[in-house]
Scaffold this active site. Structure first.
Site, short mmCIF file in Angstrom:
data_model
loop_
_atom_site.label_atom_id
_atom_site.label_comp_id
_atom_site.label_asym_id
_atom_site.label_seq_id
_atom_site.Cartn_x
_atom_site.Cartn_y
_atom_site.Cartn_z
N ARG A 226 0.85 -1.19 0.00
CA ARG A 226 0.00 0.00 0.00
C ARG A 226 0.88 1.23 0.00
NH1 ARG A 226 -5.18 0.56 -1.61
NH2 ARG A 226 -5.69 -1.61 -1.91
N HIS B 148 -0.17 1.04 -9.78
CA HIS B 148 -1.13 0.35 -8.91
C HIS B 148 -1.84 -0.78 -9.68
CE1 HIS B 148 -4.38 0.77 -5.53
NE2 HIS B 148 -3.70 -0.36 -5.47
N GLU C 11 4.99 12.21 -6.13
CA GLU C 11 5.80 13.20 -6.85
C GLU C 11 7.29 13.04 -6.55
OE1 GLU C 11 5.17 15.51 -9.08
OE2 GLU C 11 3.02 15.12 -9.22
#
Length: 391
Positions: free
Chosen positions: A228, A269, A256
């Site tokens: 995660r 993801h 970023e």
């Protein structure tokens, strides 16, 4: 007919199951349940009619679990539904951490003109990697995904050291006996050439891998996070990479600070993004939602205790309440005052919340609302559901 609201194009495998069970999908009336994948529910109004929320996937940080818990609404996930998909991508990341595959592919695509074969042979030395054989893999979290990754690494001839603070009998059965069980995260970090993290994101696990833990790793080690976002402190990881205190970081979660760094590989993801994983997770989610809405069984809840009992009586009452003393006594008193006999009773608690499931064979006509209202009036009761066996 009950209505289910869905988000994020849930696989038809799950939707078809619910339709076959007589549910309406995304109808106009207030929904009885919500089925979703990655939709952020934190800013979504959740109607009073909702009895359960199910996430087709393992992570649940996109759901306001704390708020729903206070309303007596169980939140479910589908642990293991996409475990094989995440395992396979983690293994791919492990190989990319050992061999500079991405850079080599980019180089090959840029070689044009002249004797391509000769130029490729002359320059391929810059893409020399290392083998996984006899290297040490550290696995933090030995659940559905971590245990699979650990076991397959043994087939590569790797030494595997694992750590799981919640190690139990189920975990032990999943993990090969040749895997070393570490007593601490520090032990894993200090010994491993590659470290992969497979733990849930919680408030306590935010930046679980931080600057201090990164400092314990070997400077030539690689870190992989397909668990995660937020588990790894990305800013601290970049500082370690730039200071040559960490060799590579591969993650499935963009931020970023990670962009434009040759030592970072980011995938968008896609850990659980396979046809099979989406179908499996959606079907698991649909079955769990249906089971709760029709029988009161709770399986794979992240905020309320699991109770999964055969529905052998005519009626059931599911009482979701705070985990405080004398709740069972108050609940049974209300039932007794209505001259009703409790055939079976199950009660379990987890953290601040508890669930009591009562089985009844009789409920006089007109008493349905009465018993629900009387139970709901008990202090610390958060929600009450009445179930009737349709068979």
């Amino acid at each position: 007919m009950m209505n289910i609201k869905t988000y994020n194009a849930i696989s038809h495998t799950g939707l078809d199951y619910l339709k076959d069970r007589g549910y309406e999908i995304n109808g106009d009336q207030d929904p009885d349940g919500i089925l979703l994948r990655s939709q952020d529910l934190h800013k979504e109004p959740i109607p009073k009619s909702v009895k359960a929320v199910v996430r087709a996937g393992a992570g649940f940080n996109n759901i306001p679990v704390a708020d729903l818990s206070k309303r007596g609404i169980p939140v479910f996930n589908t642990p293991g539904g996409n475990a094989n998909a995440v395992k396979e991508l983690t293994v791919a990341a492990l190989i990319m951490a050992a061999r500079p595959i991405v850079g080599a592919i980019n180089f090959s695509n840029q070689v044009r003109g002249g004797d391509v074969s000769l130029r490729t042979e002359a320059n391929k030395g810059g893409y020399r990697g290392t083998e996984l054989y006899e290297k040490t893999l550290g696995v933090i979290g030995l659940g559905n995904v971590g245990s699979k990754v650990a076991n397959i690494a043994l087939a590569f001839g790797m030494k595997v050291i694992g750590y799981d603070p919640g190690l139990n009998a189920n975990t032990a059965w999943r993990v090969d006996r040749h895997i070393t069980h570490a007593k601490s995260v520090d032990e894993v970090l200090q010994q491993s050439d590659f470290v992969t993290v497979h733990i849930p994101y919680t408030k306590e696990n935010h930046h679980f891998i931080d600057a201090d833990k990164l400092a314990e790793m070997k400077p030539n080690a690689a870190l992989i996070n397909f668990s995660r976002g937020g588990i790894v402190d990305d800013e601290a990881a970049v500082k370690a990479l730039n200071a040559d205190k960490l060799r590579m970081f591969i993650t499935d979660f963009s931020s970023e600070v990670l962009f434009d760094n040759d030592k970072v590989i980011i995938t968008p993801h896609i850990g659980g993004s396979t046809v099979e994983a989406e179908d499996t997770s959606a079907l698991m989610a649909a079955k769990q939602l249906d089971d709760y809405l029709t029988s009161g069984n709770i399986v794979n809840s992240v905020n309320y205790p699991d109770i999964n009992e055969p529905f052998t009586t005519k009626y059931r009452l599911g009482v979701l309440h705070n985990n405080v003393p004398n709740m069972i006594g108050q609940i049974t008193k209300v039932v007794g005052e209505l001259d009703l006999n409790i055939e079976e009773l199950s009660n379990r608690a987890v953290g601040d919340y508890a669930y009591t499931l009562l089985a009844l064979n009789q409920l006089p006509l007109g008493q349905e609302d009465n018993i629900v209202d009387n139970l709901a009036a008990i202090e610390n009761v958060l929600n009450v559901e009445l179930y009737q066996d349709q068979d």
